[in-house]
Design an enzyme around this catalytic site. Structure first.
Site, short mmCIF file in Angstrom:
data_model
loop_
_atom_site.label_atom_id
_atom_site.label_comp_id
_atom_site.label_asym_id
_atom_site.label_seq_id
_atom_site.Cartn_x
_atom_site.Cartn_y
_atom_site.Cartn_z
N ASN A 179 -54.06 -9.23 -60.88
CA ASN A 179 -53.77 -10.61 -60.50
C ASN A 179 -53.19 -10.59 -59.08
O ASN A 179 -52.05 -10.21 -58.89
CB ASN A 179 -52.76 -11.19 -61.50
CG ASN A 179 -52.29 -12.58 -61.13
OD1 ASN A 179 -52.85 -13.22 -60.23
ND2 ASN A 179 -51.27 -13.06 -61.81
N TRP A 180 -54.01 -10.99 -58.12
CA TRP A 180 -53.57 -10.90 -56.72
C TRP A 180 -52.60 -12.02 -56.34
O TRP A 180 -51.98 -11.97 -55.29
CB TRP A 180 -54.76 -10.96 -55.78
CG TRP A 180 -55.73 -9.84 -55.89
CD1 TRP A 180 -55.69 -8.79 -56.77
CD2 TRP A 180 -56.91 -9.64 -55.09
NE1 TRP A 180 -56.77 -7.95 -56.57
CE2 TRP A 180 -57.53 -8.45 -55.55
CE3 TRP A 180 -57.51 -10.35 -54.05
CZ2 TRP A 180 -58.71 -7.97 -54.98
CZ3 TRP A 180 -58.68 -9.88 -53.48
CH2 TRP A 180 -59.27 -8.69 -53.94
N LYS A 181 -52.53 -13.06 -57.15
CA LYS A 181 -51.68 -14.22 -56.84
C LYS A 181 -52.10 -14.78 -55.46
O LYS A 181 -53.28 -14.77 -55.15
CB LYS A 181 -50.21 -13.83 -56.94
CG LYS A 181 -49.93 -13.12 -58.29
CD LYS A 181 -48.49 -12.85 -58.57
CE LYS A 181 -48.37 -12.18 -59.94
NZ LYS A 181 -46.99 -11.94 -60.34
N HIS A 192 -50.25 -18.41 -66.87
CA HIS A 192 -49.34 -17.45 -66.24
C HIS A 192 -47.97 -18.11 -66.06
O HIS A 192 -47.88 -19.31 -65.76
CB HIS A 192 -49.90 -16.99 -64.89
CG HIS A 192 -49.14 -15.83 -64.34
ND1 HIS A 192 -47.94 -15.97 -63.70
CD2 HIS A 192 -49.40 -14.50 -64.38
CE1 HIS A 192 -47.49 -14.77 -63.35
NE2 HIS A 192 -48.36 -13.87 -63.75
N GLU A 226 -45.90 -18.07 -63.73
CA GLU A 226 -45.67 -18.73 -62.43
C GLU A 226 -46.30 -20.13 -62.42
O GLU A 226 -45.76 -21.05 -61.81
CB GLU A 226 -46.21 -17.84 -61.30
CG GLU A 226 -45.31 -16.62 -61.11
CD GLU A 226 -45.98 -15.41 -60.52
OE1 GLU A 226 -47.10 -15.53 -59.96
OE2 GLU A 226 -45.39 -14.31 -60.63
N GLU A 234 -46.53 -11.03 -71.00
CA GLU A 234 -45.86 -10.78 -69.73
C GLU A 234 -44.42 -11.29 -69.81
O GLU A 234 -44.15 -12.47 -69.55
CB GLU A 234 -46.59 -11.51 -68.61
CG GLU A 234 -48.02 -11.06 -68.44
CD GLU A 234 -48.49 -11.25 -67.02
OE1 GLU A 234 -48.91 -10.27 -66.42
OE2 GLU A 234 -48.40 -12.36 -66.50
N GLY A 237 -42.70 -8.76 -61.34
CA GLY A 237 -42.35 -8.64 -59.93
C GLY A 237 -40.91 -8.23 -59.69
O GLY A 237 -40.40 -8.30 -58.58
N SER A 295 -44.50 -5.48 -63.92
CA SER A 295 -44.14 -4.24 -63.22
C SER A 295 -44.80 -3.00 -63.82
O SER A 295 -44.22 -1.93 -63.86
CB SER A 295 -42.61 -4.07 -63.17
OG SER A 295 -42.04 -5.16 -62.46
P1 PGA Z 1 -46.24 -7.61 -61.51
O1 PGA Z 1 -46.95 -8.98 -61.95
O2 PGA Z 1 -47.15 -6.49 -61.97
O3 PGA Z 1 -46.14 -7.69 -60.02
O4 PGA Z 1 -44.91 -7.56 -62.20
C1 PGA Z 1 -47.61 -9.09 -63.18
C2 PGA Z 1 -48.20 -10.48 -63.31
O5 PGA Z 1 -47.52 -11.46 -62.95
O6 PGA Z 1 -49.35 -10.64 -63.77
#
Ligand code: PGA
Length: 257
Positions: free
Chosen positions: A8-10, A98, A100, A171, A177, A217
């Site tokens: 997931n590049w966001k 997600h 976010e 998640e 992150g 992470s």
């Molecule tokens: P991360 O993000 O690996 O940077 O913790 C995972 C995600 O949000 O899909």
């Protein structure tokens, strides 16, 4: 059981940088043996162009996912893109729910439920995300939290559709992150719990077939340990998916698990 590693590049990478990253991943995959399905979710503006690039890739291919889609069908919804538009642009998968999107862009459970339905109705594979915030984990309420998210989004899905096109990603928000990862035991415990809910929703034969990915992470140094869990069927990778070497190492860990 299928295994999937998705990146997931966001909101990261310009278009040419992303193309280089996909090329490096595709080249690396040609040298790695394994059955893990590989997915990347770049920013939406690049998807159609990458989809036409990827038609010429080799055997072990990189599939594309969008990071969201509209909860609505076509109409006067400025800025939205529908699940069917993704499909018409050569994209066959979408990440929905997600944390976010939920926390920063107001995606409530009913909105997430509509998006999951829209993605499946357009014949996309849906990678549905769930996971609890830190306060909830501290109170020991994580199972109830995740169960509510699963039931709210997935209850209306027919078992045959879930079997063929639903993927769940667990998640924990406190691990996204942050550099902090769930322990392998915490991940497996939650994945086993998610499996019981999927069995209840879709029947145990179908529940057993739905891949459950871990996200938060996950990186080359901890991927093998996390993927050793019986119900951990791959990963949804943020930061470590932005670097081909790290992402390939995580795919290799999944292949070896
Ligand atoms: P991360 O993000 O690996 O940077 O913790 C995972 C995600 O949000 O899909």
């Amino acid at each position: 059981m299928r295994k999937i590693v998705a990146g997931n590049w966001k909101s990261q990478k310009l278009m040419d940088e992303g193309r280089e990253l996909i090329d490096a991943i595709a080249q690396g995959l040609n040298k790695q043996q394994g059955k893990t399905e590989v997915v990347v979710a770049p920013p939406a503006p690049y998807l159609a162009a990458y989809a036409s690039d990827l038609q010429v890739e080799g055997d072990r291919h990189v599939a594309l996912a969008a990071q969201t889609c509209s909860a609505h069908g076509p109409g006067a919804h400025t800025g939205e893109f529908t699940a069917e538009m993704l499909r018409s642009a050569g994209v066959h998968q979408v990440i929905i729910g997600h944390s976010e999107r939920r926390e920063r862009f107001g995606e409530t459970d009913p909105i997430v439920q509509s998006k999951v339905a829209a993605g499946l109705a357009a014949d996309l594979q849906v990678i549905f995300c769930c996971g609890e915030p830190l306060e909830v984990r501290k109170q020991g309420e994580e199972n109830a939290w995740v169960e509510a998210q699963l039931r709210s989004a997935l209850s209306e899905i027919a078992p045959a559709v879930a079997a063929s096109r639903l993927v769940v990603a667990y998640e924990p928000i406190w691990a996204i992150g942050t550099g902090e990862t769930a322990t392998a035991e915490q991940a497996q415990d939650m994945h086993a719990f998610i499996r019981t809910i999927l069995n209840d929703l879709f029947g145990s034969g179908t529940g057993a077939e739905i891949p459950i990915l871990y996200g938060g992470s996950c990186k080359p140094s901890n991927a093998a340990e996390l993927f050793a869990g019986a119900d951990v069927n791959g990963g949804l990778i943020g930061g470590a998916s932005l670097n081909a070497e790290d992402f390939l190492a995580i795919i290799a860990a999944s292949d070896a698990a």
